[in-house]
Design a protein around this motif. Structure first.
Motif, PDB file in Angstrom:
ATOM      1  N   ASP A 124      31.944  30.816  38.322  1.00 18.76           N
ATOM      2  CA  ASP A 124      31.378  31.053  39.651  1.00 18.76           C
ATOM      3  C   ASP A 124      32.312  31.890  40.522  1.00 18.76           C
ATOM      4  N   ARG A 125      33.496  32.182  40.005  1.00 17.02           N
ATOM      5  CA  ARG A 125      34.416  33.124  40.649  1.00 17.02           C
ATOM      6  C   ARG A 125      34.984  34.011  39.547  1.00 17.02           C
ATOM      7  N   ILE A 152      28.105  34.469  43.222  1.00 17.33           N
ATOM      8  CA  ILE A 152      29.279  34.643  42.378  1.00 17.33           C
ATOM      9  C   ILE A 152      30.325  35.399  43.186  1.00 17.33           C
ATOM     10  N   ASP A 153      31.439  34.753  43.473  1.00 10.67           N
ATOM     11  CA  ASP A 153      32.525  35.432  44.181  1.00 10.67           C
ATOM     12  C   ASP A 153      33.254  36.362  43.217  1.00 10.67           C
ATOM     13  N   HIS A 179      22.608  31.963  42.135  1.00  9.56           N
ATOM     14  CA  HIS A 179      23.669  31.396  42.957  1.00  9.56           C
ATOM     15  C   HIS A 179      24.741  32.465  43.170  1.00  9.56           C
ATOM     16  N   MET A 226      31.581  21.840  38.911  1.00  8.08           N
ATOM     17  CA  MET A 226      33.011  22.141  38.823  1.00  8.08           C
ATOM     18  C   MET A 226      33.230  23.651  38.904  1.00  8.08           C
ATOM     19  N   SER A 227      34.106  24.068  39.789  1.00  7.46           N
ATOM     20  CA  SER A 227      34.375  25.486  39.983  1.00  7.46           C
ATOM     21  C   SER A 227      35.230  26.019  38.837  1.00  7.46           C
ATOM     22  N   ARG A 228      34.825  27.179  38.301  1.00  8.50           N
ATOM     23  CA  ARG A 228      35.589  27.802  37.226  1.00  8.50           C
ATOM     24  C   ARG A 228      35.827  29.274  37.555  1.00  8.50           C
ATOM     25  N   THR A 229      37.064  29.690  37.420  1.00  7.50           N
ATOM     26  CA  THR A 229      37.432  31.076  37.685  1.00  7.50           C
ATOM     27  C   THR A 229      37.566  31.820  36.361  1.00  7.50           C
ATOM     28  N   LYS A 239      42.324  30.412  45.843  1.00 10.01           N
ATOM     29  CA  LYS A 239      42.428  29.169  46.632  1.00 10.01           C
ATOM     30  C   LYS A 239      43.833  28.580  46.545  1.00 10.01           C
TER      31      LYS A 239
END
Length: 378
Positions: free
Chosen positions: A224-225, A298-299, A296, A1-4, A375
């Motif tokens: 991850d962002r 990281i944006d 991995h 799951m993407s988390r900002t 996004k």
């Protein structure tokens, strides 16, 4: 799951810039009530902004409005004793310690008395809102970083979902706790300027000290962002060094030291993240899986002031109460060269409003970049 994650760095009064950035982002969102940053990380004054957002994470729009209300109406007296009696008492304690320290059992603990800040935070922040936001999945976690004076360790106190594990690295720790106003007072205790705060068995000060990896708390919490909002320009244009016969004032030296604490480690950590991202890009995903390489990508997006905040501070220094001007004037903090120190302590409406406006403009100018990062379709 993407988390900002949102990282709000330190910088005293400079943190008003962050509020302008947040207001611009709020105005870009199709659903402004929904929190776009499930992970919030703050240090020093950035910790106060992060905690405020965390307590209102169920309504991001309301949280930003609360920050705007506070920062647009700031006065130095809301943060530290700025009246003649308060400044005079502090000056007398320092003078007594310098002239007859052997007679004084306990010397002054800091340059300024920031008890008004505790009152302000207690009145405006409902820390029970953090638990509610986590339970309702409006917030994943919030981290506030402090620096231990006894251990020399950087400790990130975080509150989040029950399955989050503490971490330990060289001189860096993550501790799962219930956050309260003491953590904010400690994280924002600028060295020499504001007194240290005791949490459990140790005294803590400003989280920007000894924080060699400002981005790491967000990564440990699963981001991850990461959107990083700085408190100063991340890269100064190259100028030829100019000769000067004038000895630097105390304010100039202090401002230089604070800039080193608040700005330099963030730039270094960002460079480290970019190098790791380049390394990850060069290693095929299949190879990373087979070799159990945990790296991995990281944006990261960085928004930082487009103008020098010390110059802006010098323009508004006269808005400080006269007792503070008298104190700062004696150490050279009211001119252009001493503006760096003033820029951290100028909690006055003309300056904070100017920084909010600058943060808003800087973010709007990068609208497409921000929307792509979050996004969100324009």
């Amino acid at each position: 799951m993407s988390r900002t994650a949102l990282i709000l760095s330190g910088g005293g009064a400079r943190a008003a810039y962050q509020v302008g950035v947040l207001a611009a982002i709020r105005d870009m969102l199709p659903e402004p009530q929904r929190n776009p940053f499930p992970i919030l990380c703050g240090t020093s004054a950035g910790a106060i902004n992060a905690a405020s957002l965390a307590t209102t994470a169920e309504n991001f729009d309301a949280g930003v409005n609360q920050l705007l209300e506070i920062w647009r109406n700031f006065h130095a007296g809301s943060v530290y004793r700025a009246d003649a009696l308060g400044i005079g008492a502090t000056a007398a304690r320092w003078l007594g310690a310098l002239m007859g320290g052997w007679l004084v059992k306990s010397g002054p603990r800091a340059l300024l008395d920031n008890s008004p800040l505790r009152q302000l935070l207690t009145a405006h922040l409902d820390f029970s809102g953090i638990d509610r936001a986590i339970a309702n999945r409006a917030l994943h976690s919030v981290s506030l970083t402090c620096s231990g004076y006894n251990s020399g360790q950087s400790v990130s106190f975080f509150q989040g979902r029950p399955d989050l594990e503490p971490w330990q690295r060289s001189q860096r720790f993550g501790a799962h706790v219930k956050l309260n106003v003491d953590h904010l007072m400690a994280s924002s205790a600028i060295p020499f300027v504001f007194p240290a705060i005791k949490i459990n068995r140790e005294y803590f000060g400003d989280g920007s000290m000894r924080q060699v990896a400002p981005i790491s708390p967000a990564i440990h919490l699963g981001a991850d962002r990461i959107l990083v909002v700085g408190a100063g320009r991340m890269a100064e244009p190259r100028n030829e060094r100019q000769a000067s016969d004038d000895y630097p004032s105390l304010a100039q030296i202090a401002g230089h030291a604070l800039s080193s604490i608040f700005l330099d480690t963030l730039s270094v950590d960002l460079e480290r993240i970019r190098r790791i991202n380049q390394t990850v890009h060069m290693i095929p995903e299949q190879v990373r899986r087979e070799q159990h390489i945990a790296l991995h990508k990281i944006d990261v997006l960085v928004i930082a002031p487009s103008e020098r905040l010390d110059y802006i501070a010098a323009q508004h220094a006269q808005s400080l109460p006269w007792p503070v001007r008298a104190l700062f004037g004696n150490i050279g903090a009211l001119n252009k060269h001493g503006g760096a120190l003033t820029s951290y302590l100028l909690f006055e409406q003309p300056y904070t409003c100017a920084l909010i406006d600058l943060g808003y403009r800087d973010t709007q100018q990068r609208r497409e970049e921000v929307l792509t990062f979050l996004k969100i379709s324009g």
